[in-house]
Design a protein around this motif. Structure first.
Motif, PDB file in Angstrom:
ATOM      1  N   ILE A   1      10.197  83.258 -41.045  1.00 10.47           N
ATOM      2  CA  ILE A   1       8.800  83.636 -41.248  1.00 10.47           C
ATOM      3  C   ILE A   1       8.601  84.145 -42.671  1.00 10.47           C
ATOM      4  CG2 ILE A   1       6.916  85.121 -40.478  1.00 10.47           C
ATOM      5  CD1 ILE A   1       8.299  85.319 -37.764  1.00 10.47           C
ATOM      6  N   ALA A   2       7.716  83.506 -43.428  1.00  9.32           N
ATOM      7  CA  ALA A   2       7.363  83.994 -44.768  1.00  9.32           C
ATOM      8  C   ALA A   2       6.294  85.073 -44.687  1.00  9.32           C
ATOM      9  CB  ALA A   2       6.867  82.828 -45.629  1.00  9.32           C
ATOM     10  N   GLY A   3       5.520  85.072 -43.643  1.00  9.12           N
ATOM     11  CA  GLY A   3       4.434  86.029 -43.442  1.00  9.12           C
ATOM     12  C   GLY A   3       3.461  85.466 -42.432  1.00  9.12           C
ATOM     13  N   ALA A   4       2.400  86.191 -42.178  1.00 10.55           N
ATOM     14  CA  ALA A   4       1.435  85.761 -41.166  1.00 10.55           C
ATOM     15  C   ALA A   4       0.074  86.372 -41.448  1.00 10.55           C
ATOM     16  CB  ALA A   4       1.904  86.171 -39.777  1.00 10.55           C
ATOM     17  N   ILE A   5      -0.923  85.799 -40.809  1.00 10.72           N
ATOM     18  CA  ILE A   5      -2.262  86.392 -40.765  1.00 10.72           C
ATOM     19  C   ILE A   5      -2.418  86.993 -39.379  1.00 10.72           C
ATOM     20  CG2 ILE A   5      -4.738  86.006 -40.947  1.00 10.72           C
ATOM     21  CD1 ILE A   5      -3.225  85.608 -43.581  1.00 10.72           C
ATOM     22  N   TYR A   6      -2.769  88.282 -39.340  1.00  9.23           N
ATOM     23  CA  TYR A   6      -2.881  89.006 -38.076  1.00  9.23           C
ATOM     24  C   TYR A   6      -4.342  89.372 -37.823  1.00  9.23           C
ATOM     25  CZ  TYR A   6      -2.327  92.794 -34.642  1.00  9.23           C
ATOM     26  OH  TYR A   6      -2.420  93.590 -33.539  1.00  9.23           O
ATOM     27  N   THR A   7      -4.814  89.009 -36.629  1.00  8.52           N
ATOM     28  CA  THR A   7      -6.176  89.338 -36.193  1.00  8.52           C
ATOM     29  C   THR A   7      -6.071  90.132 -34.895  1.00  8.52           C
ATOM     30  OG1 THR A   7      -6.867  87.180 -37.071  1.00  8.52           O
ATOM     31  CG2 THR A   7      -8.486  88.416 -35.794  1.00  8.52           C
ATOM     32  N   PRO A   8      -6.249  91.450 -34.943  1.00 14.11           N
ATOM     33  CA  PRO A   8      -6.036  92.279 -33.742  1.00 14.11           C
ATOM     34  C   PRO A   8      -6.999  91.993 -32.600  1.00 14.11           C
ATOM     35  CG  PRO A   8      -6.063  93.628 -35.749  1.00 14.11           C
ATOM     36  CD  PRO A   8      -6.537  92.262 -36.129  1.00 14.11           C
TER      37      PRO A   8
ATOM     38  N   TRP B   1     -17.654  87.024 -42.537  1.00 19.12           N
ATOM     39  CA  TRP B   1     -18.212  86.651 -41.229  1.00 19.12           C
ATOM     40  C   TRP B   1     -17.262  86.910 -40.067  1.00 19.12           C
ATOM     41  CZ3 TRP B   1     -17.968  82.934 -45.252  1.00 19.12           C
ATOM     42  CH2 TRP B   1     -19.138  82.838 -46.006  1.00 19.12           C
ATOM     43  N   SER B   2     -15.990  87.166 -40.342  1.00 23.10           N
ATOM     44  CA  SER B   2     -15.035  87.260 -39.242  1.00 23.10           C
ATOM     45  C   SER B   2     -14.661  88.707 -38.948  1.00 23.10           C
ATOM     46  CB  SER B   2     -13.767  86.465 -39.560  1.00 23.10           C
ATOM     47  OG  SER B   2     -13.046  87.094 -40.600  1.00 23.10           O
TER      48      SER B   2
ATOM     49  N   SER C   1     -11.953  84.379 -34.660  1.00 27.11           N
ATOM     50  CA  SER C   1     -11.910  84.736 -36.080  1.00 27.11           C
ATOM     51  C   SER C   1     -11.049  83.800 -36.905  1.00 27.11           C
ATOM     52  CB  SER C   1     -11.384  86.162 -36.250  1.00 27.11           C
ATOM     53  OG  SER C   1     -12.218  87.086 -35.605  1.00 27.11           O
ATOM     54  N   TYR C   2     -10.468  82.778 -36.269  1.00 24.08           N
ATOM     55  CA  TYR C   2      -9.613  81.856 -37.008  1.00 24.08           C
ATOM     56  C   TYR C   2      -9.998  80.435 -36.628  1.00 24.08           C
ATOM     57  CZ  TYR C   2      -5.651  80.851 -39.975  1.00 24.08           C
ATOM     58  OH  TYR C   2      -4.865  80.426 -41.019  1.00 24.08           O
ATOM     59  N   VAL C   3     -11.021  79.918 -37.296  1.00 24.76           N
ATOM     60  CA  VAL C   3     -11.628  78.649 -36.888  1.00 24.76           C
ATOM     61  C   VAL C   3     -11.574  77.597 -37.996  1.00 24.76           C
ATOM     62  CG1 VAL C   3     -13.183  79.733 -35.223  1.00 24.76           C
ATOM     63  CG2 VAL C   3     -13.917  79.491 -37.608  1.00 24.76           C
ATOM     64  N   GLN C   4     -10.614  77.714 -38.914  1.00 26.81           N
ATOM     65  CA  GLN C   4     -10.547  76.761 -40.018  1.00 26.81           C
ATOM     66  C   GLN C   4     -10.546  75.329 -39.484  1.00 26.81           C
ATOM     67  OE1 GLN C   4      -7.100  77.082 -42.501  1.00 26.81           O
ATOM     68  NE2 GLN C   4      -7.876  75.667 -44.040  1.00 26.81           N
ATOM     69  N   PRO C   5     -11.501  74.498 -39.916  1.00 27.47           N
ATOM     70  CA  PRO C   5     -11.555  73.125 -39.397  1.00 27.47           C
ATOM     71  C   PRO C   5     -10.365  72.299 -39.846  1.00 27.47           C
ATOM     72  CG  PRO C   5     -13.127  73.419 -41.197  1.00 27.47           C
ATOM     73  CD  PRO C   5     -12.571  74.779 -40.892  1.00 27.47           C
ATOM     74  N   LEU C   6     -10.023  71.308 -39.023  1.00 24.07           N
ATOM     75  CA  LEU C   6      -8.941  70.389 -39.376  1.00 24.07           C
ATOM     76  C   LEU C   6      -9.249  69.665 -40.674  1.00 24.07           C
ATOM     77  CD1 LEU C   6      -6.250  69.112 -38.463  1.00 24.07           C
ATOM     78  CD2 LEU C   6      -7.593  67.396 -37.230  1.00 24.07           C
ATOM     79  N   ALA C   7     -10.538  69.356 -40.907  1.00 27.70           N
ATOM     80  CA  ALA C   7     -10.960  68.687 -42.149  1.00 27.70           C
ATOM     81  C   ALA C   7     -10.990  69.704 -43.277  1.00 27.70           C
ATOM     82  CB  ALA C   7     -12.335  68.055 -41.958  1.00 27.70           C
ATOM     83  N   ASP C   8      -9.903  69.775 -44.021  1.00 21.12           N
ATOM     84  CA  ASP C   8      -9.745  70.750 -45.095  1.00 21.12           C
ATOM     85  C   ASP C   8      -9.174  70.038 -46.313  1.00 21.12           C
ATOM     86  OD1 ASP C   8      -9.495  73.725 -45.939  1.00 21.12           O
ATOM     87  OD2 ASP C   8      -7.488  72.900 -46.306  1.00 21.12           O
ATOM     88  N   ALA C   9      -9.474  70.552 -47.501  1.00 24.75           N
ATOM     89  CA  ALA C   9      -8.993  69.908 -48.722  1.00 24.75           C
ATOM     90  C   ALA C   9      -7.468  69.812 -48.747  1.00 24.75           C
ATOM     91  CB  ALA C   9      -9.498  70.677 -49.942  1.00 24.75           C
ATOM     92  N   GLY C  10      -6.777  70.765 -48.108  1.00 30.18           N
ATOM     93  CA  GLY C  10      -5.315  70.760 -48.103  1.00 30.18           C
ATOM     94  C   GLY C  10      -4.713  69.599 -47.336  1.00 30.18           C
ATOM     95  N   ILE C  11      -5.518  68.888 -46.549  1.00 28.79           N
ATOM     96  CA  ILE C  11      -4.983  67.790 -45.737  1.00 28.79           C
ATOM     97  C   ILE C  11      -4.465  66.655 -46.618  1.00 28.79           C
ATOM     98  CG2 ILE C  11      -7.025  66.318 -45.427  1.00 28.79           C
ATOM     99  CD1 ILE C  11      -4.812  67.464 -42.558  1.00 28.79           C
ATOM    100  N   TRP C  12      -5.065  66.491 -47.804  1.00 33.73           N
ATOM    101  CA  TRP C  12      -4.640  65.380 -48.675  1.00 33.73           C
ATOM    102  C   TRP C  12      -3.180  65.547 -49.090  1.00 33.73           C
ATOM    103  CZ3 TRP C  12      -7.526  61.205 -48.991  1.00 33.73           C
ATOM    104  CH2 TRP C  12      -8.901  61.314 -48.746  1.00 33.73           C
ATOM    105  N   ARG C  13      -2.776  66.784 -49.372  1.00 35.90           N
ATOM    106  CA  ARG C  13      -1.400  67.042 -49.785  1.00 35.90           C
ATOM    107  C   ARG C  13      -0.424  66.823 -48.631  1.00 35.90           C
ATOM    108  NH1 ARG C  13      -2.535  71.565 -51.232  1.00 35.90           N
ATOM    109  NH2 ARG C  13      -1.803  72.802 -49.474  1.00 35.90           N
TER     110      ARG C  13
END
Length: 414
Positions: free
Chosen positions: A185-192, A159-160, A49-61
Motif C-alpha cells: 500500500i502506497a497510501g489511500a483516500i479515507y472517507t469516514p 461538494w463531498s 463521496s467517491y463517484v469519479q466516473p470511469l470516463a476520466d482523462a487518466g484512462i488514455w494512459r
C-alpha cells in the motif's frame, strides 16, 4: 394519477417508493423478481463521496494495459453491434479533464440527494438489510496513483463529505485486517462517512412494503410493446397483459436501450458487465474487514454485509452476455485472498454477474427526453453507481411527475 414503472431493480423500486410517497397510484412491471438483475449481487458499497466516473482523462494512459493484459479488469469484446461502437467512441470523447470534472460535480450532488432519500426511507421502514456506516478506504499501490487520487479528492472537496489522504500505517490503524497487505500500500483516500448495505435485501424489503400499501406488481412479465395515442403512451403491452397509465417511467437497466428504440428514440446506454462473489466470514470474524475497501489497482471493491463479505469488480463491454467465466470468479477470489487471506474458508463463492447500464459520461439519465413520448420519463444509465444514486434520481423523477406539494398532502393524510 396512475404511474407505471418499468423495472423492479433498485432504481425502479426507489422510483415506485418516491411516487407512492407523493400519493400516486403505482404499478411496477418486470420480467423477473425484484432485484434479480444488476441490483442483486452488486458491490454493496454506497459510495456517496467517491463517484469519479470511469470516463476520466487518466484512462488514455492506462488504456493499452487495460485492453491488452489478460488479467485486466476491463475487457472489450467487439460485437457486430453499432451501438457498442457508438458508445465506445462517445466514452473516449468523454475521457478529458473538463468533462470528468463536470460529471463528478453532477454525480456528487446527485449522491448527496440520494443519501438523504435512502436514509430517510431506512429510518421510516426499518428494513433489515445489514446497513453499516463504517467508512471506506480506497487503496493505491503506487505514489503516482495516490497523487492522482489526491487531485481528484481536491476536485471533489467543495461538494463531498470530508476525506483525507492517509499513509499505509494509518490504513492498518483504520482497518487492522490490512496488516498482511501493508507493504503493498502506497497510501489511500479515507472517507469516514461511507456506507454499505445488501441491495438485494433492500429490493425485497421495498417490494414487501410497497405491496402492503397497494402498489401493484406485475412480475414475470416481459415488455413486448407500447400502445400509442397522440404522441403519448396509452399502455404497455406485456406477455401477461396490457397495463394502462397516465405516466410511464423507463427503469429497465441495460434493457432500456431496446425499449427506447421501440419508442422511436436512442439512449446512449450500454451494459458494463460486472462480477461478484459473496464469502461467509462467520468462522473468522476478526479476519474480514469491517471498513469498506476498494483496491484501485485491481478495481475490486470489498464490502461487509453482516456475516458476509461481498467482493465485486470488473467492467466488460461484451454485449448482453450473462455467462460467468470461471477465470473472472477466480480473479476475485485471488483478490480477496491477497488482501484478506483469513477472511473465509472460500468453499462457497456464490458467483454472480450483472449487466450494469452505463452512459459514456457515467451520469445517469433521469427525466424527460426531447424525442420520447410526452408522458415517458427516464431513470436509467447509473452504471456501477445504481445503488448509490437510486434514491437521488428517483426523487428527481418523482418531482417531475408530482411536485413536492403533492408529497406534503399525501403525508398529511396518512
Amino acid at each position: 394519477m396512475h404511474v407505471c414503472v418499468l423495472g423492479a431493480g433498485i432504481v425502479g423500486l426507489a422510483t415506485a417508493y418516491e411516487l407512492h410517497q407523493r400519493g400516486l397510484r403505482v404499478t411496477v412491471i418486470d420480467q423477473a423478481q425484484p432485484g434479480a438483475g444488476a441490483s442483486g449481487g452488486n458491490g454493496a458499497q454506497l459510495s456517496y463521496s467517491y463517484v469519479q466516473p470511469l470516463a476520466d482523462a487518466g484512462i488514455w494512459r492506462q488504456l493499452p494495459q487495460l485492453l491488452l493484459s489478460p488479467r485486466s479488469p476491463l475487457k472489450l469484446r467487439p460485437q457486430w453491434d453499432r451501438e457498442q461502437w457508438r458508445w465506445c467512441v462517445d466514452f473516449l470523447r468523454a475521457c478529458n479533464r473538463s468533462t470528468s470534472a463536470r460529471s463528478t460535480q453532477r454525480l456528487l450532488a446527485l449522491a448527496a440527494l440520494s443519501r438523504q432519500g435512502f436514509e430517510a426511507m431506512l429510518q421510516a421502514e426499518q428494513l433489515d438489510c445489514d446497513f453499516s456506516r463504517t467508512g471506506k478506504l480506497v487503496l493505491y499501490d503506487s505514489p503516482a496513483g495516490l497523487a492522482a487520487a489526491r487531485r481528484q479528492m481536491e476536485l471533489q472537496r467543495p461538494w463531498s463529505s470530508p476525506q483525507e489522504a492517509v499513509s499505509a500505517q494509518r490504513c492498518v490503524d483504520i482497518e487492522p485486517t490490512l496488516a498482511h497487505h501493508q507493504r503493498h500500500i502506497a497510501g489511500a483516500i479515507y472517507t469516514p462517512s461511507e456506507c454499505a448495505a445488501d441491495c438485494l435485501a433492500v429490493c425485497r424489503g421495498l417490494h414487501r412494503v410497497l405491496s402492503a400499501r397497494g402498489v401493484r406488481f406485475v412480475l414475470g412479465a416481459r415488455v413486448q410493446g407500447f400502445v400509442h395515442a397522440a404522441g403519448r403512451i396509452a399502455a404497455v403491452r406485456t406477455d401477461g397483459g396490457t397495463v394502462e397509465a397516465q405516466q410511464f417511467v423507463l427503469a429497465l437497466g441495460s434493457a432500456s436501450h431496446r425499449a427506447a428504440q421501440e419508442l422511436g428514440f436512442r439512449l446512449p446506454v450500454y451494459p458494463l458487465k460486472g462480477y461478484s462473489i459473496t464469502l461467509d466470514t462467520a468462522h473468522a470474524p476478526g479476519a474480514a474487514p469491517r471498513v469498506n475497501v476498494t483496491d484501485a489497482a485491481r478495481k475490486v471493491v470489498f464490502a461487509r454485509i453482516g456475516q458476509r463479505l461481498r467482493v465485486a469488480g470488473m467492467a466488460e463491454l461484451v454485449g448482453h452476455d450473462d455467462r460467468i467465466p470461471p477465470g473472472r470468479i477466480q480473479s476475485l477470489r485471488e483478490a480477496a485472498g491477497a488482501l484478506f487471506p483469513g477472511c473465509s474458508d472460500f468453499r462457497d463463492l456464490h458467483p454472480w454477474t450483472g449487466l450494469r447500464p452505463a452512459t459514456p459520461t457515467g451520469v445517469p439519465l433521469a427525466g424527460r427526453h426531447p424525442r420520447a413520448p410526452h408522458n415517458l420519463l427516464l431513470n436509467t444509465g447509473h452504471g456501477a453507481l445504481g445503488f448509490t444514486l437510486a434514491f437521488g434520481t428517483a426523487a428527481q423523477v418523482a418531482e417531475l411527475v408530482a411536485p413536492a406539494a403533492g408529497r406534503a398532502v399525501a403525508g398529511a393524510g396518512e
